[in-house]
Design a protein around this motif. Sequence first.
Motif, PDB file in Angstrom:
ATOM      1  N   UNK A   1       0.842  -1.160  -0.106  1.00 35.60           N
ATOM      2  CA  UNK A   1      -0.009  -0.036  -0.051  1.00 35.60           C
ATOM      3  C   UNK A   1       0.818   1.244   0.025  1.00 35.60           C
ATOM      4  N   UNK A   2       2.103   1.228   0.796  1.00 31.77           N
ATOM      5  CA  UNK A   2       2.915   2.338   1.054  1.00 31.77           C
ATOM      6  C   UNK A   2       3.530   2.797  -0.566  1.00 31.77           C
ATOM      7  N   UNK A   3       3.365   1.799  -1.554  1.00 27.68           N
ATOM      8  CA  UNK A   3       3.748   2.139  -3.054  1.00 27.68           C
ATOM      9  C   UNK A   3       2.909   3.037  -3.786  1.00 27.68           C
ATOM     10  N   UNK A   4       1.625   3.100  -3.148  1.00 30.81           N
ATOM     11  CA  UNK A   4       0.397   3.758  -3.850  1.00 30.81           C
ATOM     12  C   UNK A   4       0.109   4.775  -3.057  1.00 30.81           C
ATOM     13  N   UNK A   5       0.194   4.729  -1.597  1.00 28.95           N
ATOM     14  CA  UNK A   5      -0.403   5.732  -0.909  1.00 28.95           C
ATOM     15  C   UNK A   5       0.561   6.511  -0.060  1.00 28.95           C
ATOM     16  N   UNK A   6       0.122   7.811   0.552  1.00 32.55           N
ATOM     17  CA  UNK A   6       1.298   8.546   1.392  1.00 32.55           C
ATOM     18  C   UNK A   6       1.183   8.024   2.874  1.00 32.55           C
ATOM     19  N   UNK A   7       0.099   7.717   3.270  1.00 29.28           N
ATOM     20  CA  UNK A   7      -0.385   7.457   4.723  1.00 29.28           C
ATOM     21  C   UNK A   7      -1.251   6.117   4.842  1.00 29.28           C
ATOM     22  N   UNK A   8      -0.978   5.350   5.604  1.00 32.12           N
ATOM     23  CA  UNK A   8      -1.749   3.947   5.979  1.00 32.12           C
ATOM     24  C   UNK A   8      -2.040   3.745   7.515  1.00 32.12           C
ATOM     25  N   UNK A   9      -3.304   3.766   7.740  1.00 31.30           N
ATOM     26  CA  UNK A   9      -3.444   3.509   9.185  1.00 31.30           C
ATOM     27  C   UNK A   9      -3.856   2.043   9.438  1.00 31.30           C
ATOM     28  N   UNK A  10      -3.359   1.432  10.429  1.00 30.97           N
ATOM     29  CA  UNK A  10      -3.581   0.145  10.775  1.00 30.97           C
ATOM     30  C   UNK A  10      -4.464   0.111  11.909  1.00 30.97           C
ATOM     31  N   UNK A  11      -5.570  -0.657  12.049  1.00 27.10           N
ATOM     32  CA  UNK A  11      -6.453  -0.835  13.176  1.00 27.10           C
ATOM     33  C   UNK A  11      -6.473  -2.313  13.499  1.00 27.10           C
ATOM     34  N   UNK A  12      -6.282  -2.718  14.838  1.00 25.98           N
ATOM     35  CA  UNK A  12      -6.108  -3.832  15.183  1.00 25.98           C
ATOM     36  C   UNK A  12      -7.151  -4.182  16.535  1.00 25.98           C
ATOM     37  N   UNK A  13      -8.234  -4.895  16.064  1.00 29.10           N
ATOM     38  CA  UNK A  13      -9.210  -5.148  17.468  1.00 29.10           C
ATOM     39  C   UNK A  13      -9.162  -6.701  17.596  1.00 29.10           C
TER      40      UNK A  13
ATOM     41  N   UNK B   1       3.029   5.452   8.720  1.00 31.39           N
ATOM     42  CA  UNK B   1       1.998   4.120   9.077  1.00 31.39           C
ATOM     43  C   UNK B   1       1.662   4.439  10.597  1.00 31.39           C
ATOM     44  N   UNK B   2       0.333   4.815  10.763  1.00 28.68           N
ATOM     45  CA  UNK B   2       0.155   4.783  12.253  1.00 28.68           C
ATOM     46  C   UNK B   2      -0.543   3.490  12.593  1.00 28.68           C
ATOM     47  N   UNK B   3      -0.065   2.784  13.709  1.00 32.71           N
ATOM     48  CA  UNK B   3      -0.758   1.438  14.260  1.00 32.71           C
ATOM     49  C   UNK B   3      -1.490   1.803  15.609  1.00 32.71           C
ATOM     50  N   UNK B   4      -2.885   1.248  15.441  1.00 32.11           N
ATOM     51  CA  UNK B   4      -3.663   1.410  16.485  1.00 32.11           C
ATOM     52  C   UNK B   4      -4.165   0.238  16.935  1.00 32.11           C
ATOM     53  N   UNK B   5      -3.786  -0.403  18.288  1.00 37.22           N
ATOM     54  CA  UNK B   5      -4.123  -1.571  18.625  1.00 37.22           C
ATOM     55  C   UNK B   5      -5.051  -1.465  20.226  1.00 37.22           C
ATOM     56  N   UNK B   6      -6.125  -2.351  20.233  1.00 37.91           N
ATOM     57  CA  UNK B   6      -6.822  -2.295  21.345  1.00 37.91           C
ATOM     58  C   UNK B   6      -6.798  -3.651  21.823  1.00 37.91           C
ATOM     59  N   UNK B   7      -6.441  -3.925  22.969  1.00 39.52           N
ATOM     60  CA  UNK B   7      -6.034  -5.505  23.375  1.00 39.52           C
ATOM     61  C   UNK B   7      -6.009  -5.416  25.052  1.00 39.52           C
ATOM     62  N   UNK B   8      -6.118  -6.696  25.406  1.00 41.20           N
ATOM     63  CA  UNK B   8      -6.163  -7.017  26.863  1.00 41.20           C
ATOM     64  C   UNK B   8      -5.001  -7.169  27.123  1.00 41.20           C
ATOM     65  N   UNK B   9      -4.484  -6.403  28.278  1.00 41.64           N
ATOM     66  CA  UNK B   9      -3.261  -5.820  28.846  1.00 41.64           C
ATOM     67  C   UNK B   9      -3.053  -6.453  30.344  1.00 41.64           C
ATOM     68  N   UNK B  10      -2.604  -7.413  30.510  1.00 45.30           N
ATOM     69  CA  UNK B  10      -2.216  -7.520  31.886  1.00 45.30           C
ATOM     70  C   UNK B  10      -0.941  -8.534  32.192  1.00 45.30           C
TER      71      UNK B  10
END
Length: 381
Positions: A163-175, A193-202
């Motif tokens: 995707x970075x070959x075609x687009x300037x900015x990629x958002x990654x969302x991880x549920x 690239x911005x990465x955003x992860x929501x996750x169980x954290x303990x």
Amino acid sequence: LRVLKSQNTKRISYYYDEEVANHYYRGEHPMEPQRIKMAHSLIMHTGIYKKLSILRAKPATADEMKAFHADEYVDFLERVTPETVLPPPEECFGLGENDCPAFEGVFRLSAISAAGSLEGAAKLGLGNCDIAINWAGGLHHAMKSQASGFCYINDIVLGILELLRHYPRVLYIDIDVHHGDAVETAFLTTDRVMTASFHQYSPSAGFFPQTGSLSDVGRGKGRNFSVNFPLSKGIDDASYKGVFEPVIEDIMARFCPSVIVLQCGADSLNQDKLGGLNLSMRGHANCIEFVKRLSVPTLVLGGGGYTIRNVARTWAYETGVLVGTDLQPSDLPVNDEYYEYYAPDYKLDVCAAADKKNQNTVRLLEETKIRIFENLRSIAG
Ligand code: ZLM
Ligand code: CA
Ligand code: ZN
């Protein structure tokens, strides 16, 4: 007319290779590739396939994998067999331990998983579809030279690189219920690239992979381009929506991605064998619907999910959401080839538990959101 087009006539490419279901991690391993075929069967028998362009990608080659992975690791993965893999502690590149066994066809399965994400990304890159779906992808723990957490080849990183070959900015969302550690690490120092992860954290309880704290924000030029929302057990639909929507909305306003990659791990559902959250199918699907409404080209991927009847239900329902068909709980087709798996209710729905304690306090969720907003404010300009 424009509203109609953006909501109803999205061109959706759906990648599926029936060979996925011929693979097994062996024994009682929680990862079951068969769930992809189960979801596919529901997609076919509910009729939503009519609104998809169904494609089979050509399995990724070793060279394509080497766009991210180390040569030695890919060469090893291509050759390793259950017989040649070394027992712990001599295991190589993370293979051999229980999480990442060297099962027969491990390279082939990884190549199929990567193929859908790579071809989907290429098609989005050329502007030839609006949404590409690959439920066999989303393997967010595979590192450059190391298998980890049931993942061998990182189809997500490969897709984002395309995707970075075609687009300037990629958002990654991880549920997915687990932290998207390897995707974050791969792009830790870039502001494209911005990465955003929501996750169980303990981490004190040893919940895998024990990374993804709120203070984990990226480095150098990528500082504040890694977003982590740590959660405690038992989060319900309303609380999840209350953090997911405002965080993604703020990211959209600040980062303005040209394309989105959405990892839809279904282990964040109630009743998952590994995850401890309390989302219903609709609570999970709300995230997919919310991202769809942003009207940005999107690559939709699978991920974890270990109560496989619920994984199949949810990914089929979410495919429906993406094509604009709201499947009803009664829509579970009686002629589905896995019909008996959906006992005892034989419904499409996955419910939240009424009696599971939500261990996330309103106060901590609000404070976490505010911290993330503060971090995002410093990327603008
Ligand atoms: N042991 N068998 C999520 C990846 C989660 C690391 C603790 C291995 C299991 C689990 C494997 C049959 C995604 C860890 C676990 C036992 C070190 C994890 C084989 C049960 C079994 O019965 C099992 C013999 C196995 C593995 C449970 N592993 C549960 N949790 C995590 C990895 C992947 O969903 O995010 C994306 C696809 N591993 O906690 C140990 C520390 C290995
Ligand atoms: Ca996650
Ligand atoms: Zn997971």
